[in-house]
Design a protein around this motif. Structure first.
Motif, PDB file in Angstrom:
ATOM      1  N   ALA A  75      43.438  22.837  28.319  1.00 49.86           N
ATOM      2  CA  ALA A  75      42.298  22.410  29.128  1.00 49.86           C
ATOM      3  C   ALA A  75      42.090  20.905  29.016  1.00 49.86           C
ATOM      4  CB  ALA A  75      41.038  23.160  28.691  1.00 49.86           C
ATOM      5  N   VAL A  76      42.287  20.371  27.828  1.00 51.00           N
ATOM      6  CA  VAL A  76      42.168  18.922  27.629  1.00 51.00           C
ATOM      7  C   VAL A  76      43.244  18.198  28.431  1.00 51.00           C
ATOM      8  CG1 VAL A  76      42.425  17.046  25.946  1.00 51.00           C
ATOM      9  CG2 VAL A  76      41.019  19.037  25.398  1.00 51.00           C
ATOM     10  N   ALA A  77      44.475  18.704  28.373  1.00 55.71           N
ATOM     11  CA  ALA A  77      45.579  18.082  29.116  1.00 55.71           C
ATOM     12  C   ALA A  77      45.272  18.039  30.605  1.00 55.71           C
ATOM     13  CB  ALA A  77      46.877  18.850  28.857  1.00 55.71           C
ATOM     14  N   GLU A  78      44.721  19.112  31.131  1.00 54.31           N
ATOM     15  CA  GLU A  78      44.386  19.157  32.552  1.00 54.31           C
ATOM     16  C   GLU A  78      43.252  18.184  32.877  1.00 54.31           C
ATOM     17  OE1 GLU A  78      43.069  22.389  36.022  1.00 54.31           O
ATOM     18  OE2 GLU A  78      43.450  23.051  33.951  1.00 54.31           O
ATOM     19  N   ALA A  79      42.258  18.109  31.995  1.00 49.66           N
ATOM     20  CA  ALA A  79      41.091  17.259  32.247  1.00 49.66           C
ATOM     21  C   ALA A  79      41.438  15.774  32.247  1.00 49.66           C
ATOM     22  CB  ALA A  79      40.006  17.540  31.204  1.00 49.66           C
ATOM     23  N   VAL A  80      42.354  15.361  31.373  1.00 47.76           N
ATOM     24  CA  VAL A  80      42.689  13.932  31.258  1.00 47.76           C
ATOM     25  C   VAL A  80      43.930  13.556  32.057  1.00 47.76           C
ATOM     26  CG1 VAL A  80      41.611  13.760  28.991  1.00 47.76           C
ATOM     27  CG2 VAL A  80      44.075  14.228  29.141  1.00 47.76           C
ATOM     28  N   GLY A  81      44.594  14.549  32.662  1.00 50.43           N
ATOM     29  CA  GLY A  81      45.810  14.277  33.419  1.00 50.43           C
ATOM     30  C   GLY A  81      47.003  13.991  32.521  1.00 50.43           C
ATOM     31  N   GLY A  82      47.040  14.642  31.366  1.00 52.96           N
ATOM     32  CA  GLY A  82      48.122  14.429  30.409  1.00 52.96           C
ATOM     33  C   GLY A  82      49.109  15.577  30.389  1.00 52.96           C
ATOM     34  N   THR A  83      50.071  15.474  29.467  1.00 53.65           N
ATOM     35  CA  THR A  83      51.102  16.496  29.293  1.00 53.65           C
ATOM     36  C   THR A  83      50.888  17.192  27.955  1.00 53.65           C
ATOM     37  OG1 THR A  83      52.690  15.183  30.554  1.00 53.65           O
ATOM     38  CG2 THR A  83      53.582  16.915  29.141  1.00 53.65           C
TER      39      THR A  83
END
Length: 423
Positions: free
Chosen positions: A180-188
């Motif tokens: 969820a964090v990866a999706e929120a910040v646009g990360g991998t």
């Protein structure tokens, strides 16, 4: 805008003067308020310019030596180095050269060299990226490269140097759902569970920062706490805990964590991060060696040469000379012995260092097991998602290197081992 650019570049030159002339570390300078007169955005830019110059220092010197009969004083030389790196990495020649000349002209001791600076940089600008890119990847200083080649061989060290030169992306550790964090910040989402951002921008503006959903922590630095694998209800001691990434990982597991460090300012950062993330830990500002008690698990991130963090801290090999290695290695041995005395029978100690030197990793564990007949190395603790079995060394520890995941931004150099005490 022009005045702002001059001041930012002038501040970057000051950082270079302090690192290369006085042997001071960038973190020490920033912590002492070296850039406090700048606005936050310019402060970040000055630090970035200085770090990029340190990464490309060898190339900059090779570019400049073609146009200099002898080297000028350090400050002028650093102005030239900074401008050369900017010019060769696509900086606008007009602004870069003009600011470099103005910086030199403002100083009474160097103003006579403004003509030299202008002439040299015009020549560098004419050559630009084409001449820069054919130069070899900058090498580590001899005092460090020698031991590294002896440990890993020249090809591996060259791959590490390439990783250092490339710099580092931003890695985050999630308090809860990493996907969820990866999706929120646009990360991998990396295999080990960290979230990676290749272009982060201002960290405090990223989604989830204010609400404490994550904290900044290199993917390699997040692995020791995963190896520890703290369980809910366990009492865990985190030694040399600041700046607190591992403390928060342990706290997020539901374990009761006591974090110890002797640096009050760094422990204040731990306190602030715990408040931001809503996690709890007992914090002790004090000497690691004076701690007492009996714990289910202990994590010791021992003081070390920090040679594994050069991709993030390119000032390190220029500010140090290796003279402190012997003292650090002795301290690590004493700390391991003391940490083991705090582990309950059947409990475990995770020992780690952000070092690339085997004397601060593999050798320490071999010698610790020889000193403590009731201690074994727990290889099974290293069986984690994303951990390549080839990274596990002969004595049963985990060797992480900057050139691992090279196509995805690398990782810090770390050594991690789990020592199990007999029940």
């Amino acid at each position: 805008m022009a005045k702002s650019g001059v001041q930012t570049r002038r501040s970057a030159v000051y950082l270079l003067d302090q690192v290369l002339g006085e042997g001071r570390l960038m973190s020490e300078l920033i912590g002492a308020g070296a850039l406090e007169r700048l606005e936050p955005q310019e402060r970040a830019r000055a630090q970035r310019l200085a770090m990029e110059t340190l990464r490309g220092l060898e190339r900059a010197d090779r570019m400049l030596q073609k146009h200099l009969q002898k080297y000028p004083p350090l400050t002028v030389r650093n102005v030239l180095r900074l401008a050369t790196v900017e010019l060769c990495q696509g900086g606008a020649a007009h602004g870069v050269v003009n600011d470099a000349v103005e910086i030199v002209a403002r100083n009474k001791r160097t103003q006579s060299m403004k003509g030299l600076v202008n002439a040299v940089l015009r020549k560098v600008a004419a050559q630009g990226a084409e001449a820069w890119n054919i130069l070899r990847v900058p090498r580590l200083p001899k005092w460090l490269r020698g031991p590294m080649v002896a440990a890993y061989g020249p090809e591996t060290v060259a791959a590490m140097e390439a990783a250092h030169f490339a710099g580092a992306p931003l890695d985050l550790t999630a308090r809860g759902d990493a996907a969820a964090v990866a999706e929120a910040v646009g990360g991998t989402l990396l295999e080990t569970g960290s979230v990676r951002l290749m272009e982060a921008g201002q960290v405090s503006k990223l989604a989830g920062f204010a609400s404490g959903e994550w904290w900044v922590q290199d993917a390699a630095a997040a692995i020791p706490a995963k190896v520890l694998n703290a369980q809910e209800g366990e009492h865990v001691l985190d030694l040399c805990a600041a700046p607190g990434g591992k403390t928060m990982q342990i706290a997020a597991s539901g374990a009761k964590v006591t974090a110890v460090d002797d640096n009050p300012a760094r422990m204040e950062r731990v306190r602030e991060n715990l408040e931001r993330t809503g996690l709890n830990a007992e914090l002790i500002v004090g000497d690691v060696m004076s701690q007492k008690g009996s714990y289910d698990a202990v994590l010791l991130d021992a003081p070390c040469s920090a040679t594994g963090t050069i991709r993030r801290h390119p000032d390190l090999p220029h500010a140090k000379d290796g003279s402190e290695f012997g003292e650090l290695i002795g301290m690590q041995s004493w700390m391991i012995d003391h940490a083991l005395s705090l582990v309950k029978p059947g409990g475990r100690l995770v020992f780690c260092t952000c070092s690339l030197l085997p004397d601060e990793g593999e050798v320490q564990v071999e010698e610790a097991v020889a000193r403590h007949k009731d201690v074994t190395v727990d290889r099974a603790a290293l069986e984690l998602p994303g951990i390549d079995p080839a990274w596990i060394t002969e004595e049963g520890g985990l060797r992480l290197r900057p050139d691992y995941w090279a196509d995805r931004g690398g990782m810090d150099g770390f050594y991690v081992a789990c020592l199990r005490k007999a029940g």
